[in-house]
Design an enzyme around this catalytic site. Sequence first.
Site, PDB file in Angstrom:
ATOM      1  N   GLU A   1     -37.623  43.914 -22.579  1.00 50.33           N
ATOM      2  CA  GLU A   1     -38.027  43.582 -21.172  1.00 50.33           C
ATOM      3  C   GLU A   1     -37.228  42.451 -20.665  1.00 50.33           C
ATOM      4  O   GLU A   1     -37.291  41.112 -21.050  1.00 50.33           O
ATOM      5  CB  GLU A   1     -39.547  42.745 -21.717  1.00 50.33           C
ATOM      6  CG  GLU A   1     -40.137  42.735 -20.193  1.00 50.33           C
ATOM      7  CD  GLU A   1     -41.380  41.427 -20.041  1.00 50.33           C
ATOM      8  OE1 GLU A   1     -42.231  41.414 -19.451  1.00 50.33           O
ATOM      9  OE2 GLU A   1     -41.026  40.536 -21.103  1.00 50.33           O
TER      10      GLU A   1
ATOM     11  N   ASP B   1     -40.834  41.476 -25.869  1.00 54.39           N
ATOM     12  CA  ASP B   1     -41.288  40.725 -24.787  1.00 54.39           C
ATOM     13  C   ASP B   1     -40.430  39.534 -24.582  1.00 54.39           C
ATOM     14  O   ASP B   1     -39.712  38.808 -25.595  1.00 54.39           O
ATOM     15  CB  ASP B   1     -42.652  40.250 -25.029  1.00 54.39           C
ATOM     16  CG  ASP B   1     -43.212  39.207 -23.834  1.00 54.39           C
ATOM     17  OD1 ASP B   1     -43.614  39.876 -22.883  1.00 54.39           O
ATOM     18  OD2 ASP B   1     -43.192  38.150 -24.306  1.00 54.39           O
TER      19      ASP B   1
END
Length: 666
Positions: free
Chosen positions: A386, A333
Amino acid sequence: MKLNIVKEDPWLEDYKEEIYQRWIRFQLAKEELVNVEGSLSEFASGHQYFGINFDTRRHGWVYREWAPEADALFLTGDFNGWDRNSHPLERNQWGVWELFLPFEPYKERIIHKSLVKVHVKGGGSSRDRIPAYIRRVVQDEETKDFSGQLWFPDIPFVWTDAHFSPAYTQEGPLIYECHVGMGQEKEGVGTYREFADIIIPKVKNLGYNAIQLMAVMEHPYYGSFGYHVSNFFCPSSRFGTPEDLKYLVNTAHELGLAVIMDVVHSHAVQNVSEGLNEFDGSDHQYFHAGPRGYHEVWDSKLFDYGKWEVKRFLLSSLKYWLQEFHFDGFRFDGVTSMLYFHHGLITFDHFEKYFHKDVDWDAIIYLQLANALIKEVKSSAISIAEEVSGMPGVCRQPDEGGIGFDYRMAMGIPDFYIRMLKEKKDEDWDILEFWKELSDRRYREKTIAYAESHDQALVGDKSIAFWLMDKEMYFHMQVDDKNIVIDRGMALHKLFRLFTSSLGGEGYLNFMGNEFGHPEWIDFPREGNNWSYQYARRQWSLAEDPKLRYQFLLQWDKAMVQLIKKNRVLLAPFAEQLHADPKNKVLIFRRGDLIFAFSFHPESSIPDYKFRAPAMGQYQLVLNSDDREFGGFGRIDSSKTYFTNQNQELSIYMTNRTALVFKRID
């Protein structure tokens, strides 16, 4: 050193030296760790040294904590009646504190499920903290306080997945993104075991070959979606025990599904009581000091990736999840935030912005080490970034000038679809813009494409289904109810998904419930909704009700995924555009052995629509979004075969808002 990304992209020539330095810095950092610890994997074994572990040689428990600026540490808990002074730790020269508890005097007190904390004095304060390397954290239902919990059950979990091999290596990643807690239809928090027994079979039936689990790492606030992590070695206890999580992973493996973990190393919760913030009394132990250590948009703390023990802590976390819970990889993330001092909060409109003064080299080195470690520990494991800025080399190996990820998320695609739906009428859509958006990715850097993200299902935004059909979904989703808004919405929902999975990348991802157009947003329990779970769940019964149209969207997803798998579309080279007709909004391309024909036109249906095929021969229609089994109008005979004419053209009936897939059969 090959520096392939520079050789393949002349625009990077001006930044060759900086890209070269990526490799140099990585080599030096890795060499330093290996020289001290013997290997990268050994360095990433901090969880076997720090925290509370049983030492068989000394025959007792050893608790170690890195807290360089603390004045004193005391272990406290059930075992000593929560006395904050009776069990002090001793400090060594490196700022590591240690306490030894012999087996005989403590065998009845240091037991499974005992609660513990560490009392830390430092920085002018004195606080009870949760040990940094603790393996389990639980919350008191009455006081709402979190405590560390010792976890060493008498009967170890028995794995049965020794022969599991991820199918994504042969098919490309087909990922079903999910959240355990809101995975059930009941109004409440779902468990690991409920998810394993009820939801994983649904995913298997749809044909996906991997699940991606959100919110696994412990987080004090449920509504953070798991992104404000407090304890980096703890599976969230709100969903069950560590053995329950192992049961989930083992069940997935038995059904042939890989399990990818959404790992959050880009930031951490700033809570002092539950997390790492100000652990030793300073603001710069695990994080950067001052403003650099705080993310204003995320309201969270930012790691100092240059520190030896911070690297050990985070890398050990990765190794722990891979080995202890048999995860098959990670989706990292917030990589964009890690890469830049400005955290990506700018417009990337020039190559200059990927390099020089704005880039955090310590973060890049950490990510390179993380990717190297993942492959060292588990060669089949996958790593996904990401990353929205498009930094060159994110998905290339360090010796090519890269950072080492296998895939990056194609984050622009969901934003593009929402922008089209919000800002333009259907008749104003430009199919060449559609092609450009989904095919615009870096050479030899693989991407995971997705039509919509979990963020778009949250309160404050809308899923694609809601953008398309909105309140009409509450009143007109019956099979026998004719409604032009629903007809349009269902047709485009199918097109967006196939267009994305066939063209957008080398992997495909779907967020749970979106495969059948889940009608409601996600809203976690909070004061503003009277702590309700009404929207923190998924209504699977909608797609299972034969009277409702959701079933058609679900069947389309299943057929689409099976087609992508069977024909190895994700492993095929980049798509070749065969035909573009902006006036009629028709786009036709080939990928692998399949021809994909899309009409985004809101009205025009054209008989005898001709386009040049890639080869002479006979073609079969293998998927048709207008079939009645997918909620279409049945305007096209799906049993018909098609022959090229003397000009190597195929003639088809190209109905409006339809996707057709053809395959040559001789």
